[in-house]
Design a protein around this motif. Structure first.
Motif, PDB file in Angstrom:
ATOM      1  N   LEU A 181      -3.542   4.209 -11.229  1.00 36.36           N
ATOM      2  CA  LEU A 181      -3.728   3.807  -9.770  1.00 36.36           C
ATOM      3  C   LEU A 181      -2.703   4.533  -8.555  1.00 36.36           C
ATOM      4  N   TYR A 182      -1.617   5.175  -8.723  1.00 37.80           N
ATOM      5  CA  TYR A 182      -1.192   5.481  -8.087  1.00 37.80           C
ATOM      6  C   TYR A 182       0.311   5.923  -8.532  1.00 37.80           C
ATOM      7  N   ASP A 183       0.598   7.050  -7.435  1.00 40.43           N
ATOM      8  CA  ASP A 183       2.357   7.382  -7.905  1.00 40.43           C
ATOM      9  C   ASP A 183       2.964   6.547  -6.925  1.00 40.43           C
ATOM     10  N   HIS A 184       4.398   5.703  -8.046  1.00 35.18           N
ATOM     11  CA  HIS A 184       5.027   4.370  -7.378  1.00 35.18           C
ATOM     12  C   HIS A 184       6.178   5.960  -6.897  1.00 35.18           C
ATOM     13  N   GLY A 185       6.903   6.983  -7.026  1.00 36.10           N
ATOM     14  CA  GLY A 185       7.502   7.479  -6.457  1.00 36.10           C
ATOM     15  C   GLY A 185       7.304   7.784  -4.717  1.00 36.10           C
TER      16      GLY A 185
ATOM     17  N   ARG B 173      -6.768   4.452  -3.910  1.00 35.44           N
ATOM     18  CA  ARG B 173      -6.524   4.508  -2.127  1.00 35.44           C
ATOM     19  C   ARG B 173      -7.303   4.516  -1.829  1.00 35.44           C
ATOM     20  N   GLU B 174      -8.503   4.149  -1.894  1.00 36.13           N
ATOM     21  CA  GLU B 174     -10.045   3.434  -1.123  1.00 36.13           C
ATOM     22  C   GLU B 174      -9.828   2.799  -0.883  1.00 36.13           C
TER      23      GLU B 174
ATOM     24  N   CYS C  58       2.545  -3.842  -6.189  1.00 35.98           N
ATOM     25  CA  CYS C  58       2.387  -2.710  -6.594  1.00 35.98           C
ATOM     26  C   CYS C  58       2.704  -1.537  -5.880  1.00 35.98           C
ATOM     27  N   PHE C  59       1.981  -1.339  -4.715  1.00 36.59           N
ATOM     28  CA  PHE C  59       2.245  -0.011  -3.882  1.00 36.59           C
ATOM     29  C   PHE C  59       3.091   0.191  -3.235  1.00 36.59           C
TER      30      PHE C  59
ATOM     31  N   ILE D 116      -5.377  -9.139   1.369  1.00 30.37           N
ATOM     32  CA  ILE D 116      -4.427  -9.711  -0.188  1.00 30.37           C
ATOM     33  C   ILE D 116      -4.642  -8.742  -0.908  1.00 30.37           C
ATOM     34  N   PRO D 117      -3.853  -7.472  -0.997  1.00 30.64           N
ATOM     35  CA  PRO D 117      -4.676  -6.489  -1.973  1.00 30.64           C
ATOM     36  C   PRO D 117      -4.653  -6.685  -3.421  1.00 30.64           C
TER      37      PRO D 117
END
Length: 368
Positions: free
Chosen positions: A47-51, A90-91, A209-210, A108-109
């Motif tokens: 889902l995303y780049d945590h770094g 992201r969107e 998480c992000f 509340i994502p």
């Protein structure tokens, strides 16, 4: 050992898809699914780049989670697939998170993610893989009632995640399974250790998480560079008290960080006014809300018409209320009800549904 899969045909002829995040909960669910004898497939969504999200270079924690999920699948001898949903996430989640803050709301994502990427896109993937059900590591219970599947709180109140799943539809609930809803977390970790899963002692995630470092403003600024625009801090009676450093730094009910000393009594954020870029503050009594207008209500209660309770924040206690159309009326004025949050409705442990708080109606005159 409680297992909530309820497949009707011989298990050897059935297929279960498990949403695997790389954590201990979903890993144990995959193990329980495999033990039923059904063909089990693990699916992980990148889902995303945590770094990138944390500003740390050289290490992608999302990548580590994926490696952990793959290692568990290998240990269990099940198939494992990874799907790249970073742009979709992201969107639909991160951009919405930023826009909500810019609009003076408290987002509340996690609910938005469950509504979209997880419980819509992942559903489609599971069905494309020919699965008979989709199992997740959420701490809620799916209980069969007289009118079909019902959503109930987890037996362990400290782990209950029903607030974040209020938008689950009846059709989705028919397809979902939550094997951990009847277990306390220590039992889940003990199972992971007994199964020899390397994630048995992996820490639970504590933040969005992000936004693992808790710096929401940094994420909003990265998406909306004008998010730090300042504006006035106004008392509910209209008196100017100073200037703030951007709406994204304030939420309803906040007391600390206002930087307006010299006041005779503590002041709290009562509401945010994005049109004037103003932070409205006042005494604690001004936080009292008599009712809230709800939007996008998801109803799981069938023909239920009895008394209910409502939870207006994830960590709040459910309070007695009634639903009058799209208006939630509290039996006793409730404090800190913020637009953008969810109001989740219960009959005891059963989730009746819920909706998004669009606006609130004060229980006292502003300035009192």
């Amino acid at each position: 050992m409680p297992i909530d899969f309820q497949l009707e045909a011989p298990l050897s002829a059935r297929r279960i898809v498990v949403a695997m995040s790389g954590g201990v909960d979903s890993s144990v669910v995959a193990a329980l699914a495999a033990r039923t004898g059904a063909e089990t497939i693990g699916v992980t969504l990148q889902l995303y780049d945590h770094g990138a999200a944390t500003g740390r270079a050289g290490s992608c924690c999302a990548g580590q989670d994926i490696r952990d999920a793959r290692a568990v699948a290998d240990r269990l001898g099940i198939a494992h697939y990874v799907f790249d949903y970073e742009s979709r996430f992201r969107e639909s989640v991160i951009a919405d998170f930023a826009d909500e803050y810019m609009a003076g709301r408290t987002p509340i994502p996690c609910v938005k993610c469950n509504m979209g990427v997880k419980f819509t896109d992942l559903f489609a993937l599971a069905r494309d893989l020919g699965a008979d059900c989709l199992a997740t590591g959420h701490y809620v219970r799916r209980v069969m009632g007289p009118q079909g599947a019902e959503l109930h709180r987890a037996l362990d109140p400290a782990r209950d995640q029903s607030y974040f799943l209020f938008a689950t539809t009846a059709a989705q609930l028919d397809y979902l399974r939550f094997p951990l809803g009847g277990m306390p977390k220590p039992q889940v970790r003990a199972l992971a250790q007994d199964l020899g899963l390397a994630v048995a002692l992996k820490p639970d995630s504590q933040d969005i998480c992000f936004v693992p470092d808790g710096d929401y403003a940094k994420i909003v600024r990265s998406v909306r560079p004008d998010a730090d625009a300042s504006g006035p801090i106004l008392h509910v009676d209209g008196t100017p008290l100073g200037m703030h450093r951007g709406l994204i730094h304030y939420t309803v009910g906040q007391r600390k960080g206002l930087d307006i000393g010299g006041q005779p009594s503590p002041l709290y954020v009562i509401r945010l006014d994005p049109e004037r870029r103003a932070v409205i503050v006042g005494p604690k009594a001004a936080l009292a809300v008599a009712s809230a207008s709800l939007g996008d209500i998801n109803w799981l209660g069938g023909d239920f018409t009895g008394p209910l309770t409502a939870k207006v924040r994830s960590m709040a206690r459910p309070v007695p209320a009634r639903l009058d159309g799209n208006r939630l009326v509290f039996d006793t004025p409730e404090l800190g009800v913020a637009p953008g949050q969810a109001a989740v409705l219960y009959d005891g442990d059963r989730v009746l549904g819920g909706g998004w708080i669009d606006a609130t109606q004060a229980a006292v005159l502003e300035g009192v």
